[in-house]
Design an enzyme around this catalytic site. Structure first.
Site, PDB file in Angstrom:
ATOM      1  N   GLY A  55      37.727  35.454  17.569  1.00  0.00           N
ATOM      2  CA  GLY A  55      36.322  35.295  17.204  1.00  0.00           C
ATOM      3  C   GLY A  55      35.469  35.530  18.427  1.00  0.00           C
ATOM      4  O   GLY A  55      35.976  35.531  19.545  1.00  0.00           O
ATOM      5  N   CYS A  82      44.041  34.596  20.183  1.00  0.00           N
ATOM      6  CA  CYS A  82      42.845  34.666  21.018  1.00  0.00           C
ATOM      7  C   CYS A  82      41.959  33.435  20.829  1.00  0.00           C
ATOM      8  O   CYS A  82      42.366  32.345  21.185  1.00  0.00           O
ATOM      9  CB  CYS A  82      42.107  35.968  20.729  1.00  0.00           C
ATOM     10  SG  CYS A  82      41.269  36.588  22.170  1.00  0.00           S
ATOM     11  N   TYR A  83      40.783  33.583  20.224  1.00  0.00           N
ATOM     12  CA  TYR A  83      39.951  32.394  19.998  1.00  0.00           C
ATOM     13  C   TYR A  83      40.749  31.322  19.253  1.00  0.00           C
ATOM     14  O   TYR A  83      40.665  30.132  19.559  1.00  0.00           O
ATOM     15  CB  TYR A  83      38.698  32.763  19.184  1.00  0.00           C
ATOM     16  CG  TYR A  83      37.807  31.579  18.907  1.00  0.00           C
ATOM     17  CD1 TYR A  83      36.882  31.153  19.846  1.00  0.00           C
ATOM     18  CD2 TYR A  83      37.919  30.865  17.706  1.00  0.00           C
ATOM     19  CE1 TYR A  83      36.083  30.049  19.613  1.00  0.00           C
ATOM     20  CE2 TYR A  83      37.119  29.751  17.467  1.00  0.00           C
ATOM     21  CZ  TYR A  83      36.202  29.352  18.416  1.00  0.00           C
ATOM     22  OH  TYR A  83      35.418  28.256  18.185  1.00  0.00           O
ATOM     23  N   HIS A 172      46.156  40.406  21.155  1.00  0.00           N
ATOM     24  CA  HIS A 172      45.998  40.760  19.743  1.00  0.00           C
ATOM     25  C   HIS A 172      47.233  41.488  19.221  1.00  0.00           C
ATOM     26  O   HIS A 172      47.358  42.696  19.408  1.00  0.00           O
ATOM     27  CB  HIS A 172      44.752  41.631  19.554  1.00  0.00           C
ATOM     28  CG  HIS A 172      43.486  40.859  19.710  1.00  0.00           C
ATOM     29  ND1 HIS A 172      42.913  40.164  18.664  1.00  0.00           N
ATOM     30  CD2 HIS A 172      42.716  40.618  20.788  1.00  0.00           C
ATOM     31  CE1 HIS A 172      41.840  39.536  19.091  1.00  0.00           C
ATOM     32  NE2 HIS A 172      41.693  39.801  20.381  1.00  0.00           N
ATOM     33  N   GLU A 174      47.915  42.329  16.287  1.00  0.00           N
ATOM     34  CA  GLU A 174      47.640  43.158  15.110  1.00  0.00           C
ATOM     35  C   GLU A 174      47.228  44.589  15.460  1.00  0.00           C
ATOM     36  O   GLU A 174      47.276  45.472  14.622  1.00  0.00           O
ATOM     37  CB  GLU A 174      46.569  42.496  14.239  1.00  0.00           C
ATOM     38  CG  GLU A 174      45.162  42.416  14.848  1.00  0.00           C
ATOM     39  CD  GLU A 174      44.968  41.248  15.814  1.00  0.00           C
ATOM     40  OE1 GLU A 174      45.967  40.643  16.233  1.00  0.00           O
ATOM     41  OE2 GLU A 174      43.808  40.968  16.161  1.00  0.00           O
ATOM     42  N   ASP A 230      40.401  54.195  -5.880  1.00  0.00           N
ATOM     43  CA  ASP A 230      40.355  52.861  -6.487  1.00  0.00           C
ATOM     44  C   ASP A 230      40.181  52.926  -8.005  1.00  0.00           C
ATOM     45  O   ASP A 230      40.906  52.265  -8.747  1.00  0.00           O
ATOM     46  CB  ASP A 230      39.223  52.026  -5.878  1.00  0.00           C
ATOM     47  CG  ASP A 230      39.357  51.916  -4.370  1.00  0.00           C
ATOM     48  OD1 ASP A 230      40.474  52.154  -3.863  1.00  0.00           O
ATOM     49  OD2 ASP A 230      38.355  51.621  -3.706  1.00  0.00           O
ATOM     50  N   LYS A 369      43.357  48.715   0.688  1.00  0.00           N
ATOM     51  CA  LYS A 369      43.407  50.129   0.322  1.00  0.00           C
ATOM     52  C   LYS A 369      44.836  50.695   0.360  1.00  0.00           C
ATOM     53  O   LYS A 369      45.255  51.393  -0.560  1.00  0.00           O
ATOM     54  CB  LYS A 369      42.519  50.922   1.285  1.00  0.00           C
ATOM     55  CG  LYS A 369      42.231  52.321   0.824  1.00  0.00           C
ATOM     56  CD  LYS A 369      41.030  52.293  -0.056  1.00  0.00           C
ATOM     57  CE  LYS A 369      40.670  53.644  -0.618  1.00  0.00           C
ATOM     58  NZ  LYS A 369      39.419  53.545  -1.394  1.00  0.00           N
TER      59      LYS A 369
END
Ligand code: XMP
Length: 513
Positions: A55, A82-83, A172, A174, A230, A369
């Site tokens: 964050g 992190c945060y 991070h 990710e 979609d 997605k």
């Protein structure tokens, strides 16, 4: 549905959806929830683990987001990123301060050493690159925590209290820049939280077909099919579930790419549903004649679309459900404020009040997605539909600059088809996120054979991007550009000059209008 769930508790970081996608890629269902969600609500979800995201705040700020302290006595494993790591450290009695000297702040790729006895780093090499972005650090880690990773500048890049199942990392995992980042998330899920990997699109297909059947019963469902990923997957899923109880209205506005309308129609031939293709080209072109201003074009097209759909809906009469292809990123609640409106694209929110329906049905509401595409494959939709690049609702109307004619649209369609064909042939279609041709309103002098020409300039656009909010122009090899250019000027009448758009977004946008 009966799959295991992980909660991604959102503290406003920029990579939060990415964390959730990574978790799902590991075969575990997860949902993103704002940090303000009451603990009782989180408990009701019976998660097997929780991930605190990064964050923008510092934990020692007055207004910094906090969590209910009882979350730490609940007994559910927590991974803080992190945060999220600093927040956990502070809440459990550690101390977080701002790094005083530049050396202790870390941004970007950082060589990190791991304690591979820690469950989080099991199977890791002793060292690897991780992606850092923090200016705060843990001056004192909480009691019970061990240091499990360090870098040259920071002794506590990662901390863990394995007994309680609490893990914190300053980097991070990710983002792609972190080597083994996904392995770390997988370790948290499988080694720490006891995940079994029960989230697959094959299973999702089965359970959601059953759920749709139960919900719809003998009711009627109506869907506006645009031909985008979609709405196509949504239509296929519903067709699979309720067959002829589904009516798809596909408004062909004549602003699609070459052969696109036929391709979409062909893709649905295998299901027994009510498929209505409305040929509304003349009507759209009529209303757009002489219109040059991009936002006017959008408005006219949006309104004409609603009118056509409305007319069809009237013929069908009352339906029980109006289906929409809403996907998860559209519905995740976040604290982020609205950005300035640059173009009036996003067609969300405008519920058609002219259709007589009882309830909205959004069967893709939980999916990212990539998962929607995977589900489309499971349903047997062709790859060209499933992998279709984003295409704006107003279609080629905003790629013919200035006023529109059928002839200009046809010219653009031919050129664009060649461009796309060559990009695919060069194997670039997987790495370039959006690519298309634009028919500029500029004519210039050329020479062909012995004669003078005075024809249109075509612009080629290709961008790489992860979110379409910012984008970089794609470095297409010159040989490919050369082939595209040669083919287009030779094969398409009315174009004698080709230019390549080398602007990023910002300051340009992806589309020209
Ligand atoms: P821009 O041009 O704003 O485009 O950088 C970002 C993404 O949005 C798409 N786009 C639209 N999509 N209706 C849509 O449904 C629109 O009017 C529209 N305008 C742009 C664009 O193709 C890109 O993917």
């Amino acid at each position: 549905m009966s799959h295991q769930t992980v909660i991604v508790l959102d503290f406003g970081g920029q990579y939060n959806q990415l964390i959730a996608r990574r978790v799902r890629e590991c075969g575990v269902y997860c949902e993103v929830k704002p940090y303000t969600t009451p603990l009782a609500q989180l408990k009701a979800m019976e998660p097997i683990g929780i991930i605190f995201t990064g964050g923008p705040n510092s934990v020692y700020d007055e207004k910094a987001p906090r969590v209910d302290g009882a979350i730490f006595t609940w007994g559910v494993p927590i991974l803080g990123i992190c945060y999220g790591c600093q927040l956990m450290a502070q809440a459990l009695g550690g101390e977080v301060t701002q790094a005083q000297d530049d050396a202790a702040r870390e941004y970007g790729k950082t060589l990190t050493s791991y304690d591979t006895n820690c469950r989080l780093f099991r199977g890791f090499p002793a060292q690897g690159i991780s992606w850092m972005s923090h200016s705060d650090y843990m001056a004192r880690v909480p009691e019970g925590f061990a240091l499990t990773a360090h870098s040259a500048n920071c002794p506590n890049v990662a901390v863990a209290d394995e007994g309680r199942g609490f893990y914190g990392v300053q980097f991070h995992p990710e983002v792609n820049h972190t080597e083994h980042g996904v392995d770390m998330i997988r370790n948290f899920l499988y080694e720490v939280c006891g995940a079994v990997g029960d989230w697959t699109m094959g299973d999702y297909l089965k359970t959601s077909v059953a759920a749709i059947r139960e919900k719809v019963g003998s009711g009627k469902v109506l869907l506006a099919l645009s031909g985008g990923v979609d709405s196509s997957v949504c239509a296929a899923l519903l067709a699979e579930a309720v067959g002829r109880q589904l009516t798809c209205v596909f408004v062909d506005h004549g602003l699609m790419r070459k052969d696109e309308g036929d391709e979409v129609e062909a893709a649905f031939a295998k299901w027994d549903l009510n498929f209505i293709r409305v040929d509304a080209e003349a009507r759209f072109l009529d209303q757009l004649a002489g219109v040059t201003e991009p936002e006017r074009k959008r408005k006219i097209i949006g309104e004409a679309f609603i009118r056509v759909f409305e007319e069809e809906a009237r013929k069908i009469g009352a339906v029980d459900f109006l289906a929409q292809g809403t996907i998860y990123p559209d519905v995740i609640e976040s604290g982020a404020g609205d950005a300035a409106v640059i173009k009036s694209h996003h067609n969300v929110g405008g519920l058609p009040d002219y259709v007589d329906f009882r309830e909205i049905l959004e069967p893709l509401r939980l999916l990212f997605k990539d998962e929607v595409r995977q589900l489309g494959r499971e349903l047997g939709l062709p790859e060209y539909l499933v992998m279709r690049q984003p295409f704006p609702g107003p279609g080629l109307a905003i790629r013919v600059i200035g006023d529109l004619t059928r002839e200009k649209l046809d010219t653009l369609r031919e050129a664009d088809a060649i461009y796309r064909e060559e990009i695919t042939a060069a194997g670039l279609d997987r790495t370039i996120n959006q690519y298309f041709a634009v028919l500029t309103n500029t004519r210039s002098v050329g020479v062909m054979g012995d004669g003078r020409t005075y024809d249109y300039t075509l612009a080629l656009r290709a961008v790489t991007t992860s979110d379409f909010m910012t984008a970089d122009w794609a470095r297409i090899p010159y040989e490919v550009l050369d082939r595209v250019s040669t083919r287009i000027v030779n094969e398409v009448q009315g174009i004698n000059r080709i230019v390549y758009d080398i602007t990023s977004k910002p300051p340009a946008t992806i589309e020209w209008e």
